[in-house]
Motif scaffolding. Structure first.
Motif, short mmCIF file in Angstrom:
data_model
loop_
_atom_site.label_atom_id
_atom_site.label_comp_id
_atom_site.label_asym_id
_atom_site.label_seq_id
_atom_site.Cartn_x
_atom_site.Cartn_y
_atom_site.Cartn_z
N ILE A 232 1.08 -1.18 -0.02
CA ILE A 232 -0.11 0.07 0.02
C ILE A 232 0.76 1.22 0.09
CG2 ILE A 232 -2.06 -1.24 1.19
CD1 ILE A 232 -0.91 0.04 3.75
N GLY A 233 0.15 2.25 -0.61
CA GLY A 233 1.03 3.66 -0.48
C GLY A 233 0.22 4.74 -0.86
N THR A 234 1.03 5.77 -1.71
CA THR A 234 0.27 7.00 -2.23
C THR A 234 0.39 7.24 -3.79
OG1 THR A 234 2.55 8.17 -1.61
CG2 THR A 234 0.76 8.09 -0.09
N HIS A 235 -0.42 7.97 -4.14
CA HIS A 235 -0.35 7.88 -5.59
C HIS A 235 -0.57 9.42 -6.05
CE1 HIS A 235 -1.60 6.83 -10.01
NE2 HIS A 235 -1.86 7.77 -9.90
N VAL A 236 0.20 9.93 -6.86
CA VAL A 236 0.13 11.40 -7.17
C VAL A 236 0.21 11.43 -8.71
CG1 VAL A 236 0.60 12.71 -5.08
CG2 VAL A 236 2.19 12.30 -6.78
N ALA A 237 -0.23 12.46 -9.36
CA ALA A 237 -0.15 12.47 -10.76
C ALA A 237 -0.51 14.22 -11.31
CB ALA A 237 -1.14 11.66 -11.51
N LEU A 238 0.02 14.48 -12.21
CA LEU A 238 -0.01 15.74 -12.88
C LEU A 238 -0.19 15.50 -14.33
CD1 LEU A 238 2.69 17.98 -11.31
CD2 LEU A 238 0.30 18.10 -10.64
N GLY A 239 -1.22 16.04 -15.12
CA GLY A 239 -1.56 15.97 -16.55
C GLY A 239 -2.03 17.06 -17.08
N ILE A 240 -2.15 16.96 -18.53
CA ILE A 240 -2.57 18.06 -19.37
C ILE A 240 -3.33 17.07 -20.10
CG2 ILE A 240 -0.71 18.20 -20.93
CD1 ILE A 240 -1.44 21.24 -20.87
N ALA A 241 -4.63 17.57 -20.65
CA ALA A 241 -5.29 17.03 -21.83
C ALA A 241 -5.73 18.10 -22.74
CB ALA A 241 -6.65 16.47 -21.20
N PHE A 242 -5.67 17.54 -24.14
CA PHE A 242 -6.05 18.30 -25.26
C PHE A 242 -7.65 17.82 -25.82
CE2 PHE A 242 -6.22 19.04 -29.99
CZ PHE A 242 -6.11 20.36 -30.03
N ASN A 243 -8.54 18.57 -25.72
CA ASN A 243 -9.77 18.35 -26.27
C ASN A 243 -9.90 18.18 -27.84
OD1 ASN A 243 -12.63 18.49 -27.02
ND2 ASN A 243 -13.13 19.25 -24.78
N LEU A 244 -10.08 17.23 -28.25
CA LEU A 244 -10.05 16.69 -29.60
C LEU A 244 -11.30 17.31 -30.32
CD1 LEU A 244 -8.84 13.12 -29.63
CD2 LEU A 244 -7.59 15.38 -30.31
N ASN A 245 -12.38 17.69 -29.62
CA ASN A 245 -13.66 18.09 -30.37
C ASN A 245 -13.50 19.39 -31.26
OD1 ASN A 245 -14.63 16.50 -28.42
ND2 ASN A 245 -16.48 17.82 -27.63
N VAL A 246 -12.49 20.14 -31.06
CA VAL A 246 -12.03 21.35 -31.81
C VAL A 246 -11.66 20.89 -33.37
CG1 VAL A 246 -11.45 22.78 -29.89
CG2 VAL A 246 -9.73 21.63 -31.15
N ILE A 247 -11.14 19.58 -33.45
CA ILE A 247 -10.61 19.29 -34.82
C ILE A 247 -12.16 19.04 -35.55
CG2 ILE A 247 -9.68 17.43 -36.16
CD1 ILE A 247 -7.87 16.67 -33.60
N ASP A 248 -13.10 18.62 -35.16
CA ASP A 248 -14.19 18.40 -36.11
C ASP A 248 -15.41 18.54 -35.11
OD1 ASP A 248 -16.42 17.79 -37.55
OD2 ASP A 248 -15.06 16.03 -38.85
N SER A 249 -15.74 19.70 -34.86
CA SER A 249 -16.76 19.81 -33.79
C SER A 249 -18.44 19.24 -34.24
CB SER A 249 -17.18 21.46 -33.68
OG SER A 249 -17.51 22.03 -35.04
N SER A 250 -18.56 19.33 -35.46
CA SER A 250 -19.83 18.69 -35.94
C SER A 250 -20.02 17.37 -35.57
CB SER A 250 -20.04 19.02 -37.42
OG SER A 250 -18.96 18.57 -38.26
N ALA A 251 -18.67 16.54 -36.17
CA ALA A 251 -18.61 14.96 -35.87
C ALA A 251 -19.00 14.75 -34.19
CB ALA A 251 -17.26 14.54 -36.39
N ALA A 252 -17.97 15.64 -33.22
CA ALA A 252 -18.20 15.65 -32.03
C ALA A 252 -19.54 15.74 -31.62
CB ALA A 252 -17.17 16.55 -31.37
N LYS A 253 -20.44 16.73 -32.01
CA LYS A 253 -21.92 16.45 -31.79
C LYS A 253 -22.61 15.50 -32.07
CE LYS A 253 -25.62 20.01 -31.97
NZ LYS A 253 -25.90 21.03 -32.49
N ASP A 254 -22.27 15.09 -33.03
CA ASP A 254 -23.00 13.75 -33.64
C ASP A 254 -22.72 12.72 -32.80
OD1 ASP A 254 -23.97 15.22 -35.50
OD2 ASP A 254 -22.74 14.59 -37.30
#
Length: 202
Positions: free
Chosen positions: A134-156
């Motif tokens: 047992i122990g500890t867990h820490v994380a730092l991250g960054i995410a890029f939203n892919l919806n901006v590439i094709d917003s209409s396909a993301a909406k569908d």
């Protein structure tokens, strides 16, 4: 005592961990982000040739022809803070995030006969090569939203499957499963690594 049993048998190179995580954005903080719990599970394995034991004790000396493996299944319970104000308020498709919590890793050492067993040459007492840490867990991250590439396909896709957003993410993780001072002489599991993958927001 300066011995490196893991590196001696399995080497010191990087390992691949396959994992999945589910987060619930339980609380929204206006113009900042979300906070909520998360749970994760993963699997990694290290394999190598087993070492012969010295006839006078467990000191490893020469390599045998038998394969030995160490299987590790980490489970994590986390608090997840997502700072999505850039995306929601400004339309910038970047979401930084922070995770912190506790983990437990189930582990098992195996050979061709199954779970490894060590027999003390002096007392004759046997120890099975499996347990948990047992122990500890820490994380730092960054995410890029892919919806901006094709917003209409993301909406569908959102209307058809319920996926609001799809993210490509990179995450730095530090896991220290060293017993937290609560376990007597545990197997120390964990380390520092990078995770890359896809995240789906429902």
């Amino acid at each position: 005592g300066g011995k490196t049993p893991f590196a001696t048998v399995f080497g010191g190179g990087p390992r691949l961990l396959v994992s999945a995580e589910f987060d619930w954005q339980a609380l929204r903080i206006p113009h900042f982000g979300t906070l909520g719990p998360g749970v994760g599970v993963g699997f990694t394995e290290a394999s190598g040739n087993a070492m012969f034991a010295s006839p006078h004790g467990p000191t490893m000396t020469t390599t045998s022809g038998e394969t030995t493996s160490l299987d590790i299944y980490p489970f994590d319970a986390l608090a997840v803070l997502r700072i999505d104000v850039l995306w929601h308020d400004l339309g910038v498709p970047i979401v930084p995030y922070l995770k912190a919590g506790f983990g437990v890793a189930l582990w098992r050492a195996t050979n061709t006969l199954g779970t490894s067993v060590y027999v003390d040459p002096k007392s004759g007492q046997s120890t099975s090569g499996e347990g948990h840490s047992i122990g500890t867990h820490v994380a730092l991250g960054i995410a890029f939203n892919l919806n901006v590439i094709d917003s209409s396909a993301a909406k569908d896709w959102d209307e058809q499957s319920g996926v609001n957003s799809t993210y490509l993410f990179a995450e730095w993780t530090r896991e220290d499963l060293d017993g937290l001072g609560l376990q007597s002489d545990p197997l120390r599991v964990g380390g520092t690594g990078w995770t890359f993958g896809l995240a789906f927001e429902f």
